[in-house]
Design an enzyme around this catalytic site. Sequence first.
Site, mmCIF file in Angstrom:
data_model
loop_
_atom_site.group_PDB
_atom_site.id
_atom_site.type_symbol
_atom_site.label_atom_id
_atom_site.label_comp_id
_atom_site.label_asym_id
_atom_site.label_seq_id
_atom_site.Cartn_x
_atom_site.Cartn_y
_atom_site.Cartn_z
ATOM 1 N N LYS A 1 -27.250 31.216 -10.029
ATOM 2 C CA LYS A 1 -27.776 32.394 -10.732
ATOM 3 C C LYS A 1 -26.600 33.108 -11.374
ATOM 4 C CE LYS A 1 -31.797 34.520 -11.285
ATOM 5 N NZ LYS A 1 -33.142 33.925 -11.269
HETATM 6 P P1 NAD Z 1 -38.505 40.833 -17.628
HETATM 7 O O1 NAD Z 1 -37.232 41.512 -17.935
HETATM 8 O O2 NAD Z 1 -39.213 40.080 -18.716
HETATM 9 O O3 NAD Z 1 -39.582 41.873 -17.019
HETATM 10 C C1 NAD Z 1 -39.288 42.648 -15.903
HETATM 11 C C2 NAD Z 1 -40.390 43.687 -15.739
HETATM 12 O O4 NAD Z 1 -40.108 44.473 -14.574
HETATM 13 C C3 NAD Z 1 -40.479 44.666 -16.892
HETATM 14 O O5 NAD Z 1 -41.829 45.047 -17.109
HETATM 15 C C4 NAD Z 1 -39.661 45.863 -16.392
HETATM 16 O O6 NAD Z 1 -40.039 47.068 -17.034
HETATM 17 C C5 NAD Z 1 -39.994 45.868 -14.921
HETATM 18 N N1 NAD Z 1 -38.946 46.457 -14.085
HETATM 19 C C6 NAD Z 1 -37.605 46.319 -14.216
HETATM 20 N N2 NAD Z 1 -36.961 47.044 -13.276
HETATM 21 C C7 NAD Z 1 -37.924 47.639 -12.526
HETATM 22 C C8 NAD Z 1 -37.887 48.519 -11.404
HETATM 23 N N3 NAD Z 1 -36.736 48.956 -10.899
HETATM 24 N N4 NAD Z 1 -39.071 48.931 -10.885
HETATM 25 C C9 NAD Z 1 -40.250 48.509 -11.406
HETATM 26 N N5 NAD Z 1 -40.331 47.695 -12.475
HETATM 27 C C10 NAD Z 1 -39.188 47.258 -13.023
HETATM 28 O O7 NAD Z 1 -38.207 39.860 -16.383
HETATM 29 P P2 NAD Z 1 -39.043 38.614 -15.895
HETATM 30 O O8 NAD Z 1 -38.438 37.394 -16.511
HETATM 31 O O9 NAD Z 1 -40.492 38.887 -16.086
HETATM 32 O O10 NAD Z 1 -38.677 38.567 -14.352
HETATM 33 C C11 NAD Z 1 -39.390 39.332 -13.382
HETATM 34 C C12 NAD Z 1 -39.150 38.746 -12.006
HETATM 35 O O11 NAD Z 1 -39.558 37.371 -11.997
HETATM 36 C C13 NAD Z 1 -37.699 38.735 -11.526
HETATM 37 O O12 NAD Z 1 -37.661 38.872 -10.132
HETATM 38 C C14 NAD Z 1 -37.243 37.317 -11.902
HETATM 39 O O13 NAD Z 1 -36.116 36.892 -11.122
HETATM 40 C C15 NAD Z 1 -38.489 36.547 -11.569
HETATM 41 N N6 NAD Z 1 -38.611 35.249 -12.218
HETATM 42 C C16 NAD Z 1 -38.515 35.111 -13.555
HETATM 43 C C17 NAD Z 1 -38.662 33.853 -14.143
HETATM 44 C C18 NAD Z 1 -38.644 33.644 -15.630
HETATM 45 O O14 NAD Z 1 -38.889 32.514 -16.056
HETATM 46 N N7 NAD Z 1 -38.432 34.642 -16.443
HETATM 47 C C19 NAD Z 1 -38.861 32.734 -13.327
HETATM 48 C C20 NAD Z 1 -38.970 32.915 -11.949
HETATM 49 C C21 NAD Z 1 -38.846 34.175 -11.410
#
Ligand code: NAD
Length: 425
Positions: A115
């Site tokens: 990561k």
């Molecule tokens: P993103 O940046 O597209 O979206 C994140 C969302 O969470 C946004 O709506 C943001 O406003 C909100 N957010 C951010 N900080 C926050 C907080 N402190 N409290 C409440 N809400 C908050 O990110 P993403 O890609 O959707 O990732 C979200 C989660 O999913 C993370 O844990 C990431 O590690 C995990 N994830 C992502 C992927 C991927 O393919 N993008 C794959 C597996 C897991």
Amino acid sequence: MVTRTPGQPETLTDDPWDMALRQFAGAADHLGLKRGIREVLSRPHREFTVHFPVQMDDGSVQMFTGYRIIHNGALGPTKGGLRYSPDVRINEVRALAMWMTWKCALSQLPYGGAKGGVTCDPSRLSAAELEHLTRRYATEISPLVGPYEDIPAPDVGTNDQIMAWFMDTYSMHRGYSVPTVVTGKPVVIGGSAGRREATGRGVMIAAREAARSIGRPFAGSRVVVQGSGNVGGVAARLLHEQGCVIVGLSDVRGGIHNPRGIDPNAALARLKETGSLAGYPGADAVSNAELLELPCDMLVPAAIEGQITGKNADRVKASMIVEGANGPTTPDADDILRARGVTVVPDILANAGGVIVSYFEWVQDLQAYFWSEDEINRNLERLMVRTVGQVTRFAAEQDVSLRTGALIFAVKRVADALMTRGIYP
Ligand code: NAD
């Protein structure tokens, strides 16, 4: 809204690395792992910290700190996202790298876990500043990355454009195009059809299959989704398409609630236009903390880690939690939820769709032969259904939670690979 000092966990047990180590220890105990193998797996293999300057639009120079951490590569080249957030700290990156090792192993992908991240607030950077930061960070971590070494992808605060700048920077250094160095790229430069939606689609499939395995209805379920980004936004849309009723949705600024249902397409369109979910017609405003405790059947935390803790787990109303985010539930909360009979579909299972389609993207780039979106989605469905089935059956047989079952499965696979390869020299 969840309040915490950026990067600082509320308590030691909410520290993501401490959480990851405790989860690993539970699986290692269950497997009776030998001490040496336990030691290897409880430490990241490589930790890279970089401090680097970026020229800002006003001509000033600002220093940034970034990380790339490789947890373990026993199963193959390492894979894991890049996070841009003010909360990025080394312990968070360590935990996320370890979870990637287990996630890849669980879905039987030929990858280890890694990561990366940069401590920054991307919403405060211009497009030019983001590009400069990305290109410099890519250069700084280039000793580690490569198509057969370590392959980044998007995570919180990063997207396909950032992957395009990353790929271009790496390619410029080589003197030829290397699309295989990152996944989650735009389709025009070797990205995969279906990658943008893959994690959210996988969350929907995991929710559906887990509900089926425990004989709960799926269509008609009342669902609360925390996070409206790549994972939460897509999961909300696809769950709605499958007949679930989205009763709550949030982003970092807060959430909205309507027990009669929210149209996620309209809410997300509003968020895009106005930068906020607030004021969505017919819905009440709620904080992120309140959102997690709303009456519903299914809760999908899809924002960041450490959201459901020992402090609020007994107030969560959902009977099923499907972890779109990585590490949203602390071990203390896990214990409380299990005692209350709440089913937690763990992150390494529920959000594996992203890395599965990243794997498909890498395979397509290596072969320079591209599949249709339909083929991608069918293969994603097949892998997700297989893995959810394996984990739910195994957990029922062993009388353990789905998280413990998934971890045992994954840790065993990595430990077997390690022991088969042997300890060099
Ligand atoms: P993103 O940046 O597209 O979206 C994140 C969302 O969470 C946004 O709506 C943001 O406003 C909100 N957010 C951010 N900080 C926050 C907080 N402190 N409290 C409440 N809400 C908050 O990110 P993403 O890609 O959707 O990732 C979200 C989660 O999913 C993370 O844990 C990431 O590690 C995990 N994830 C992502 C992927 C991927 O393919 N993008 C794959 C597996 C897991």
